[in-house]
Design an enzyme around this catalytic site. Structure first.
Site, PDB file in Angstrom:
ATOM      1  N   LYS A 174      -9.300   2.166  -0.067  1.00  0.00           N
ATOM      2  CA  LYS A 174     -10.051   1.198   0.730  1.00  0.00           C
ATOM      3  C   LYS A 174     -10.956   0.365  -0.168  1.00  0.00           C
ATOM      4  O   LYS A 174     -11.550   0.894  -1.133  1.00  0.00           O
ATOM      5  CB  LYS A 174     -10.905   1.926   1.764  1.00  0.00           C
ATOM      6  CG  LYS A 174     -10.091   2.718   2.763  1.00  0.00           C
ATOM      7  CD  LYS A 174      -9.331   1.824   3.727  1.00  0.00           C
ATOM      8  CE  LYS A 174      -8.573   2.629   4.757  1.00  0.00           C
ATOM      9  NZ  LYS A 174      -7.891   1.794   5.745  1.00  0.00           N
ATOM     10  N   GLU A 229      -3.973  -5.129   1.794  1.00  0.00           N
ATOM     11  CA  GLU A 229      -3.817  -5.023   3.253  1.00  0.00           C
ATOM     12  C   GLU A 229      -5.038  -5.593   3.968  1.00  0.00           C
ATOM     13  O   GLU A 229      -6.169  -5.341   3.559  1.00  0.00           O
ATOM     14  CB  GLU A 229      -3.634  -3.541   3.586  1.00  0.00           C
ATOM     15  CG  GLU A 229      -3.513  -3.206   5.056  1.00  0.00           C
ATOM     16  CD  GLU A 229      -3.087  -1.743   5.240  1.00  0.00           C
ATOM     17  OE1 GLU A 229      -2.346  -1.204   4.381  1.00  0.00           O
ATOM     18  OE2 GLU A 229      -3.517  -1.128   6.227  1.00  0.00           O
ATOM     19  N   HIS A 305       1.831   0.862  10.234  1.00  0.00           N
ATOM     20  CA  HIS A 305       0.506   1.481  10.249  1.00  0.00           C
ATOM     21  C   HIS A 305       0.580   2.697  11.171  1.00  0.00           C
ATOM     22  O   HIS A 305       1.183   2.632  12.237  1.00  0.00           O
ATOM     23  CB  HIS A 305      -0.537   0.505  10.780  1.00  0.00           C
ATOM     24  CG  HIS A 305      -1.869   1.147  10.999  1.00  0.00           C
ATOM     25  ND1 HIS A 305      -2.363   1.412  12.263  1.00  0.00           N
ATOM     26  CD2 HIS A 305      -2.793   1.594  10.125  1.00  0.00           C
ATOM     27  CE1 HIS A 305      -3.547   1.983  12.141  1.00  0.00           C
ATOM     28  NE2 HIS A 305      -3.834   2.110  10.862  1.00  0.00           N
TER      29      HIS A 305
HETATM   30  C1  0YR Z   1     -10.208   4.190  10.258  1.00  0.00           C
HETATM   31  N1  0YR Z   1      -5.020   2.358   7.799  1.00  0.00           N
HETATM   32  C2  0YR Z   1      -6.157   1.954   8.343  1.00  0.00           C
HETATM   33  C3  0YR Z   1      -8.750   4.137  10.018  1.00  0.00           C
HETATM   34  C4  0YR Z   1      -6.801   3.003   9.159  1.00  0.00           C
HETATM   35  C5  0YR Z   1      -8.280   2.875   9.354  1.00  0.00           C
HETATM   36  O1  0YR Z   1     -10.543   3.227  11.189  1.00  0.00           O
HETATM   37  O2  0YR Z   1      -8.109   4.238  11.234  1.00  0.00           O
HETATM   38  O3  0YR Z   1      -8.936   2.679   8.161  1.00  0.00           O
HETATM   39  O4  0YR Z   1      -6.222   3.000  10.431  1.00  0.00           O
HETATM   40  O5  0YR Z   1      -6.558   0.838   8.156  1.00  0.00           O
HETATM   41  O6  0YR Z   1      -4.261   1.543   7.128  1.00  0.00           O
HETATM   42 MG    MG Z   2      -5.093  -0.473   7.251  1.00  0.00          MG
END
Ligand code: 0YR
Ligand code: MG
Length: 372
Positions: A174, A229, A305
């Site tokens: 992230k 992303e 996702h």
């Molecule tokens: C936390 N995955 C995401 C999680 C995730 C989020 O909200 O659910 O980070 O779903 O972006 O690719």
């Molecule tokens: Mg995501």
């Protein structure tokens, strides 16, 4: 296979850490919000959407299922799922109040339950019902090691363990600090720790603006980022198209898009390289297939996702020809009859009949919430 009852449920399941954050969300539990659909011949289908376990909004979804959709479904033949999808999605009074959002999350849950019933009735796993597996080994990438809330030591330790002990060759980290320099420093350290062969994707969860994304991409040039992303706000077609034109890092998006029409806008604009549909936000499996087919027609890879934590997408990714790899977050795997299971970085192909959505009775008992 007549529908006898539609019974909504809400589960709030604990995560593998006490809490996690990305750039825009902070959560302690995953919400599994959906319906059990029972047929007159005694079959039980389960479908659910994924939420941040906020009880008041979860109840808006279950009330849509019980008050708006159930009366349209009871007495219908469950195997007419395509017709029933249109009946719910295009029902005039409901279409008026929601072609996205709560009504669509509820539609997703119901649609998945109907597909679960279809495969259970046939006595085969969903991937087989859909037309058979395209591969023996669906590769997983690990998202659960890369949360923005992890300090650098935790991030490095988790990344190294995923690669060296658990057999992952792909991870996702992230990003989204106020100053992207902080993210560049973290990513540089991860790259150094895991080496050049590991595929490292990043996820901005829609926080930054275009100049910040462009600055980040210039600074990240030497990090071999597999995809970026949700760099920009989820609905910004023109912004993503501009960014995609101005960086060599492929853009990935789709987890916040509700309809095939939204995907078409991004694809038509050249704004997306990796297409990320999610059965829990689109209108279930029915609309997911439309998006995956659209991507296939444009020769774009599909990387779902995992809003259902891969329980359903593992079936779809084993089957659909545009599929490539699949996201792995192990938050709900202790609570299902056949959990999404990764061994040496590869999702095991499901064997049991259905869509993999049947929760364990003990988990329903322990983590179930009152519908209000
Ligand atoms: C936390 N995955 C995401 C999680 C995730 C989020 O909200 O659910 O980070 O779903 O972006 O690719
Ligand atoms: Mg995501």
């Amino acid at each position: 296979m007549q529908i006898a009852s539609v019974q909504p449920f809400i589960l709030h399941l604990p995560l593998t850490s006490d809490s996690i954050s990305d750039s825009t969300h902070n959560i302690t539990h995953w919400g599994v919000v959906g319906a059990k659909i029972v047929t007159t011949d005694g079959l039980e289908g389960y479908g659910f959407t994924g939420t941040h376990a906020h009880l008041a909004s979860d109840r808006l979804i279950t009330s849509c299922i019980s008050d708006c959709y159930a009366p349209l479904l009871i007495g219908e033949d469950a195997s007419d799922h395509q017709r029933l999808w249109r009946k719910l999605a295009r029902y005039p009074a409901l279409q008026w109040v929601g072609r996205a959002g709560i009504t669509h999350l509820a539609l997703a849950a119901v649609d998945v339950a109907l597909w679960d019933l279809k495969a259970k009735k046939a006595g085969v796993p969903l991937w087989s019902q859909l037309g058979g597996a395209r591969t023996d080994a669906l590769e997983a990438y690990n998202t659960d090691i890369g949360w923005l809330s992890f300090d650098l030591a935790t991030l490095l330790e988790g990344s190294a363990k995923a690669v060296e002990e658990d057999g992952f060759t792909r991870i996702k980290i992230k990003v989204g600090h106020d100053d992207p320099i902080a993210d560049i420093e973290r990513l540089t350290a991860v790259r150094k720790r895991v080496g050049s062969k590991v595929r490292m994707a990043i996820d901005g969860n829609g926080k930054w603006d275009l100049p910040t994304c462009q600055r980040f991409c210039a600074l990240a040039r030497d990090l071999d980022i597999y995809w970026f992303e949700e760099p920009l706000w989820y609905d910004d077609v023109a912004g993503h198209a501009t960014l995609a034109r101005n960086t060599s890092i492929p853009v990935a998006l789709g987890e916040q898009l509700y309809t095939v029409d939204a995907f078409r806008s991004f694809i038509d604009a050249g704004a997306v390289a990796y297409v990320q549909p999610d059965v829990t936000r689109l209108g279930g499996i029915t609309e997911y297939i439309q998006v995956a087919d659209l991507a296939l027609a444009h020769r774009l890879p599909v990387v779902p996702h995992a809003g259902e934590m891969s329980q359903v997408h593992v079936h779809l990714s084993y089957w659909h020809p545009a599929s490539t790899i699949l996201e792995y977050i192990p938050w709900i795997k202790d609570h299902f009859r056949e959990p999404a299971n990764v061994v040496d970085g590869v999702f095991q192909r499901p064997q049991q009949p259905g869509a993999g959505t049947t929760p364990l009775p003990a988990s329903m008992e322990r983590y179930g919430k009152s519908l209000g």
